[in-house]
Design a protein around this motif. Structure first.
Motif, mmCIF file in Angstrom:
data_model
loop_
_atom_site.group_PDB
_atom_site.id
_atom_site.type_symbol
_atom_site.label_atom_id
_atom_site.label_comp_id
_atom_site.label_asym_id
_atom_site.label_seq_id
_atom_site.Cartn_x
_atom_site.Cartn_y
_atom_site.Cartn_z
ATOM 1 N N ALA A 43 -7.404 2.878 -14.113
ATOM 2 C CA ALA A 43 -6.248 3.379 -13.249
ATOM 3 C C ALA A 43 -6.780 4.394 -12.567
ATOM 4 N N GLU A 44 -7.924 5.290 -13.143
ATOM 5 C CA GLU A 44 -8.535 6.557 -12.331
ATOM 6 C C GLU A 44 -8.988 5.995 -11.043
ATOM 7 N N VAL A 45 -9.746 4.985 -10.999
ATOM 8 C CA VAL A 45 -10.550 4.318 -9.988
ATOM 9 C C VAL A 45 -9.565 3.939 -8.876
ATOM 10 N N LEU A 46 -8.446 3.302 -9.331
ATOM 11 C CA LEU A 46 -7.408 2.935 -8.253
ATOM 12 C C LEU A 46 -6.662 4.211 -7.927
ATOM 13 N N ASP A 47 -6.237 5.171 -8.569
ATOM 14 C CA ASP A 47 -5.670 6.298 -8.052
ATOM 15 C C ASP A 47 -6.454 7.119 -6.937
ATOM 16 N N ALA A 48 -7.710 7.008 -7.206
ATOM 17 C CA ALA A 48 -8.801 7.743 -6.317
ATOM 18 C C ALA A 48 -8.934 6.762 -4.668
ATOM 19 N N ASP A 49 -8.476 5.734 -4.620
ATOM 20 C CA ASP A 49 -8.665 4.972 -3.510
ATOM 21 C C ASP A 49 -7.479 5.221 -2.639
ATOM 22 N N THR A 50 -7.511 6.278 -1.818
ATOM 23 C CA THR A 50 -6.492 6.551 -1.106
ATOM 24 C C THR A 50 -5.892 5.419 0.151
ATOM 25 N N ALA A 51 -7.168 4.833 0.480
ATOM 26 C CA ALA A 51 -6.858 3.712 1.322
ATOM 27 C C ALA A 51 -5.961 2.531 0.783
ATOM 28 N N LEU A 52 -6.329 2.286 -0.325
ATOM 29 C CA LEU A 52 -5.861 1.220 -1.134
ATOM 30 C C LEU A 52 -4.188 1.795 -1.559
ATOM 31 N N LEU A 53 -4.001 2.972 -1.769
ATOM 32 C CA LEU A 53 -2.708 3.415 -1.932
ATOM 33 C C LEU A 53 -1.708 3.367 -0.689
ATOM 34 N N ALA A 54 -2.466 3.680 0.217
ATOM 35 C CA ALA A 54 -1.729 3.699 1.534
ATOM 36 C C ALA A 54 -1.346 2.266 2.158
ATOM 37 N N ARG A 55 -2.109 1.417 1.750
ATOM 38 C CA ARG A 55 -1.960 -0.003 2.241
ATOM 39 C C ARG A 55 -0.739 -0.555 1.315
ATOM 40 N N ILE A 56 -0.718 -0.284 0.066
ATOM 41 C CA ILE A 56 0.080 -0.723 -1.002
ATOM 42 C C ILE A 56 1.702 -0.290 -0.535
ATOM 43 N N GLN A 57 1.720 1.218 -0.290
ATOM 44 C CA GLN A 57 2.896 1.651 0.056
ATOM 45 C C GLN A 57 3.289 1.213 1.556
ATOM 46 N N ALA A 58 2.879 0.834 2.430
ATOM 47 C CA ALA A 58 2.924 0.020 3.721
ATOM 48 C C ALA A 58 3.690 -1.300 3.370
ATOM 49 N N LEU A 59 3.055 -2.106 2.537
ATOM 50 C CA LEU A 59 3.703 -3.305 2.202
ATOM 51 C C LEU A 59 4.810 -3.312 1.348
ATOM 52 N N ARG A 60 4.741 -2.249 0.429
ATOM 53 C CA ARG A 60 5.903 -2.111 -0.448
ATOM 54 C C ARG A 60 7.140 -1.609 0.288
ATOM 55 N N LEU A 61 7.128 -0.824 1.372
ATOM 56 C CA LEU A 61 8.181 -0.551 2.232
ATOM 57 C C LEU A 61 8.787 -1.817 2.863
ATOM 58 N N GLU A 62 8.020 -2.736 3.405
ATOM 59 C CA GLU A 62 8.593 -3.921 3.830
ATOM 60 C C GLU A 62 9.225 -4.726 2.796
ATOM 61 N N ALA A 63 8.350 -4.943 1.618
ATOM 62 C CA ALA A 63 9.165 -5.684 0.535
ATOM 63 C C ALA A 63 10.446 -5.137 0.235
ATOM 64 N N GLY A 64 10.711 -3.706 -0.013
ATOM 65 C CA GLY A 64 11.992 -2.914 -0.250
ATOM 66 C C GLY A 64 13.161 -3.793 0.754
ATOM 67 N N ARG A 65 12.518 -3.703 2.087
ATOM 68 C CA ARG A 65 13.560 -4.013 3.066
ATOM 69 C C ARG A 65 14.016 -5.556 2.883
ATOM 70 N N ARG A 66 13.156 -6.687 2.539
ATOM 71 C CA ARG A 66 13.152 -7.816 2.503
ATOM 72 C C ARG A 66 14.100 -8.030 1.206
ATOM 73 N N MET A 67 13.775 -7.299 0.290
ATOM 74 C CA MET A 67 14.620 -7.533 -0.854
ATOM 75 C C MET A 67 16.272 -7.113 -0.784
ATOM 76 N N GLY A 68 16.492 -6.388 0.087
ATOM 77 C CA GLY A 68 17.808 -5.832 0.272
ATOM 78 C C GLY A 68 18.096 -4.408 -0.308
ATOM 79 N N LEU A 69 16.841 -3.872 -0.401
ATOM 80 C CA LEU A 69 16.987 -2.500 -1.075
ATOM 81 C C LEU A 69 17.000 -1.397 0.009
ATOM 82 N N GLY A 70 16.901 -1.722 1.213
ATOM 83 C CA GLY A 70 16.974 -0.875 2.250
ATOM 84 C C GLY A 70 15.556 0.148 2.428
ATOM 85 N N ASP A 71 15.957 1.326 2.748
ATOM 86 C CA ASP A 71 14.587 2.284 2.905
ATOM 87 C C ASP A 71 14.076 2.573 1.355
#
Length: 365
Positions: A220-248
């Motif tokens: 978990a520590e290695v993954l938390d330190a990977d800021t590029a990965l976290l930013a990529r996950i968040q970008a995908l997650r925002l679109e996933a939420g929209r598609r799932m009907g959860l809005g913003d």
């Protein structure tokens, strides 16, 4: 003891539930107005501050959680449970998800608060989760009508052993969305990445770790330190939420994210669970349920990475490997192949009880 001037005194029990920790309150001891209640919870935990130094939060998503319990008015439940995730870096409370780990402490808390009468031997507490409108049965050891915390059950991510608490989720399909697969697809593409959007006990975006450039067994520590990965996950997650009907979902903790890979230690699948801006040190129960169901649903990202069951009889036994070990899920299937119920063993511990003091000004808008 008198209440210090300018303070509110609120009865509270601090408990470890599964691999999480937080205060448990009776709903009647908190403001009925949700906005005032949330201000009290923010003050109680000490947010916004990285260390939550002015409250009882632990400066981590796993220790900034709250359980609110009340006697249920439903015929099929004994108590109602509202879970609240208190943000650390801002004054925000999210009551959209459930937390299966904190749920582990609801049964013992309800019994010891006088909401449910204990039986001799074992007591089953029927819990209605207000966040997801789902029913859960929690079976607690109560020899002589007293909650037992000591025992032989061990769960990875928690030191030592304790009495087992058996949780059975009865109707967890579509906890916050329209169904198990809210978009109607077992997998789809978001910004060039194949994902599965699933909702069993917890809405999640499931992704193959390799598709995001990692092995999937990092700490978990290695993954938390990977800021590029976290930013990529968040970008995908925002679109996933929209598609799932959860809005913003930019200010919400759902959908959660599971980065999945093949098992390494004899389990069914490996998961790195994001909450969503940090990797869980072990794994959320509700997230584990979602990963487990997806791993037995053909066509999903999880199914393609999961080890096949040895036989049809073992199909329901799913072991999810995580940073602290593994979590075992027991699925029961209906005649049509859908999941009828899911069970898991957790433990809990009552840490302290007393009164929490928060500034009286907290109630001011």
């Amino acid at each position: 003891m008198s209440t210090p001037a300018g303070s509110l005194k609120i009865p509270c029990v601090l408990m470890r539930g599964g691999t999480s920790r937080g205060p448990y309150f009776l709903a009647s001891d908190l403001p009925a107005d949700p906005a005032a209640r949330d201000r009290v919870l923010v003050a109680a935990m000490g947010s916004p501050h990285a260390l939550q130094v002015d409250g009882i939060g632990g400066g981590h998503a796993l220790t900034s959680k709250v359980a609110i319990v009340s006697r249920s008015q439903r015929a099929d439940a004994d108590v109602d449970y509202l879970f609240a995730q208190v943000a650390i870096d801002r004054a925000f409370v999210d009551t959209s998800p459930n937390c299966g780990n904190m749920l582990s402490g609801v049964g013992p808390f309800a019994i010891e608060s006088g909401l449910v009468a204990a039986q001799d031997g074992e007591t089953t507490v029927r819990i209605f989760n207000r966040n997801t409108k789902a029913l859960v049965e929690a079976t607690i050891r109560t020899p002589g009508g007293v909650v037992q915390y000591d025992g032989e059950a061990a769960i990875d991510g928690v030191p030592g052993t304790a009495a087992p608490i058996r949780l059975v989720f009865l109707d967890a399909v579509g906890s916050k969305t329209s169904g198990l697969l809210p978009t109607g697809q077992t997998s789809e593409i978001i910004d060039g990445v194949r994902v599965t959007l699933a909702d069993y006990a917890m809405p999640m975006m499931l992704v193959a770790a390799a598709d995001l450039g990692i092995a999937g067994d990092e700490t978990a520590e290695v993954l938390d330190a990977d800021t590029a990965l976290l930013a990529r996950i968040q970008a995908l997650r925002l679109e996933a939420g929209r598609r799932m009907g959860l809005g913003d979902v930019s200010k919400l903790v759902i959908p959660k994210v599971g980065l999945l890979s093949a098992p390494r230690r004899g389990g069914t699948i490996t998961s790195r669970y994001f909450v969503p801006d940090r990797c869980h040190k072990s794994h959320a129960v509700t997230g584990a349920l979602c990963v487990a169901v997806a791993s037995r649903t053909p066509g999903t990202v999880a199914y393609d990475l999961a080890a096949s069951p040895a036989s049809e009889a073992t199909r329901g036994a799913v072991a999810i490997e995580h940073p602290s070990g593994r979590i075992d899920i027991d699925l029961v299937f209906a005649a049509d192949g859908s999941v009828a119920r899911a069970g898991v063993i957790r433990t809990a511990r009552r840490i302290f009880e007393g009164n929490l003091l928060v500034p009286a000004a907290t109630l001011a808008a």
